[in-house]
Design a protein around this motif. Structure first.
Motif, PDB file in Angstrom:
ATOM      1  N   TRP A  88      44.710  35.090  40.459  1.00  0.00           N
ATOM      2  CA  TRP A  88      45.653  36.134  40.843  1.00  0.00           C
ATOM      3  C   TRP A  88      45.640  37.296  39.857  1.00  0.00           C
ATOM      4  O   TRP A  88      45.627  38.453  40.253  1.00  0.00           O
ATOM      5  N   TYR A 105      42.732  39.410  40.401  1.00  0.00           N
ATOM      6  CA  TYR A 105      42.852  40.170  41.639  1.00  0.00           C
ATOM      7  C   TYR A 105      43.740  41.401  41.441  1.00  0.00           C
ATOM      8  O   TYR A 105      43.417  42.499  41.901  1.00  0.00           O
ATOM      9  N   TYR A 158      41.868  43.941  39.539  1.00  0.00           N
ATOM     10  CA  TYR A 158      40.875  44.536  40.436  1.00  0.00           C
ATOM     11  C   TYR A 158      41.505  45.650  41.279  1.00  0.00           C
ATOM     12  O   TYR A 158      40.934  46.740  41.428  1.00  0.00           O
ATOM     13  N   GLN A 159      42.708  45.398  41.803  1.00  0.00           N
ATOM     14  CA  GLN A 159      43.395  46.418  42.586  1.00  0.00           C
ATOM     15  C   GLN A 159      43.856  47.583  41.705  1.00  0.00           C
ATOM     16  O   GLN A 159      43.825  48.744  42.129  1.00  0.00           O
ATOM     17  N   ASP A 185      42.737  39.925  53.413  1.00  0.00           N
ATOM     18  CA  ASP A 185      42.976  39.910  51.981  1.00  0.00           C
ATOM     19  C   ASP A 185      42.145  38.826  51.296  1.00  0.00           C
ATOM     20  O   ASP A 185      42.234  37.646  51.662  1.00  0.00           O
ATOM     21  N   PHE A 230      42.304  37.427  48.244  1.00  0.00           N
ATOM     22  CA  PHE A 230      43.071  36.399  47.539  1.00  0.00           C
ATOM     23  C   PHE A 230      43.644  35.388  48.524  1.00  0.00           C
ATOM     24  O   PHE A 230      43.579  34.174  48.301  1.00  0.00           O
ATOM     25  N   PHE A 285      35.969  39.646  40.031  1.00  0.00           N
ATOM     26  CA  PHE A 285      36.615  39.299  41.300  1.00  0.00           C
ATOM     27  C   PHE A 285      35.790  39.794  42.483  1.00  0.00           C
ATOM     28  O   PHE A 285      35.661  39.099  43.498  1.00  0.00           O
ATOM     29  N   SER A 336      34.190  37.439  45.401  1.00  0.00           N
ATOM     30  CA  SER A 336      34.489  37.667  46.818  1.00  0.00           C
ATOM     31  C   SER A 336      33.214  37.820  47.627  1.00  0.00           C
ATOM     32  O   SER A 336      33.096  37.297  48.741  1.00  0.00           O
TER      33      SER A 336
END
Length: 326
Positions: A122, A125, A128-129, A165, A167, A275, A279
């Motif tokens: 988390w 993530y 990353y955002q 999404d 995650f 991340f 993904s």
């Protein structure tokens, strides 16, 4: 034991994960313990609240730090406070074992739990955002506001449907769960007074209770739990159902998820990959797979949004709020 479909007929329901029942329950107590995001949004922790419970309303698909909350609960109980402690089954059982005896002024409320994902995943993530959009100020894991039905950026907001999404994809595919979640002992021994959850399948089991805004499943497990339900039933719209119907589409009530074959390799890669790379390897894959998955998700999203209208509480997503000035 009794089982109900219910919702709190209030604006609060829109900001709740399902039917807003937790908020109705919490109003009956002096002190409420629940899970809130940390200030930096990189994790979750138990907090003690007297008053506004907005920070602990709604699901957080993360492992929460217990910290000193068990000791704090005991202190409140000895001081005569009416205490509500809410958490996953294992956290409820942990508190019960810590206290060592029953307290008449303590109410234990658990949620049906799919499992808890890696805190490290988390955090990576969120970072990353943040690299793309700025510092995260808040996250709603179960945003179901109709005004956010479209994927994309709007000012400093980002809404990502659950099915898109990454995650949530890791979480719902069971790759990112902690080892104990694959053989959850709390499903065999429950020490809670009441259990709440989303009432999945409400549209077929009790369609008159389904207006698309969320319906809660309530299971009373003790006399204390039933007495509490009796004290709030006038504030709810509800219908009693049998246990089998109540959990038919929510097998996490009694069954742990199976460990995926790729789970060990996923965690090895998580500790060495970015991340985005993680993904690409475990979600997106080759171009032909990505195209097929996009078509499938588009069909699913279109069906669940018939004509652009939200008709199913399963149609939710993550809503990030960013501070773009930093």
């Amino acid at each position: 034991m009794k089982v109900y479909a219910a919702y709190y007929d209030s604006k609060i329901r829109l900001n709740s994960s399902s039917g807003g029942v937790f908020s109705c329950i919490a109003s009956k107590f002096d002190v409420v313990y629940g899970v809130a995001l940390t200030a930096d949004c990189y994790g979750c922790e138990f907090v003690r609240i007297e008053g506004d419970i907005s920070s602990i309303r709604g699901s957080k698909y993360l492992q929460a730090k217990v910290g000193e909350s068990f000791k704090s609960v005991k202190k409140d109980l000895l001081n005569g406070k009416r205490v509500l402690f809410s958490g996953t089954g294992c956290q409820i059982n942990g508190l019960s074992l810590f206290l060592g005896k029953e307290y008449p002024n303590l109410f234990l409320l658990d949620v049906i739990c799919h499992g808890v994902p890696s805190p490290k995943l988390w955090k990576e993530y969120v970072e990353y955002q943040e690299k793309k959009h700025g510092k995260v100020e808040s996250v709603n894991f179960r945003c179901k506001d109709e005004s956010w039905q479209n994927f994309g950026m709007k000012e400093n907001y980002l809404y990502i449907p659950r099915i898109k999404d990454p995650f949530m994809t890791f979480f719902l595919s069971d790759l990112s769960l902690r080892p104990s979640c694959y053989a959850c002992q709390a499903k065999n021994t429950r020490m809670s007074d009441m259990t709440i959850a989303d009432f999945w399948g409400i549209e077929e089991i009790a369609p008159e209770m389904d207006d698309g805004k969320g319906t809660s499943l309530i299971i009373t497990r003790t006399n204390k739990g039933q007495n509490l339900f009796n004290s709030i039933e006038m504030d709810l719209r509800w219908k009693e159902v049998n246990y089998e119907d109540g959990v038919r589409h929510n097998v996490s009530e009694f069954s742990s998820v199976a460990m995926p074959q790729q789970r060990d390799s996923f965690f090895i890669d998580m500790n060495s990959m970015s991340f985005k790379s993680l993904s690409n390897k475990y979600i997106y894959g080759p171009l032909w797979k990505r195209i097929g998955r996009k078509i499938k998700h588009t069909i699913q999203y279109t069906i669940s949004n018939r004509g652009g209208q939200r008709v199913n509480n399963a149609d939710y997503g993550l809503l990030f709020v960013f501070n773009c000035e930093e």
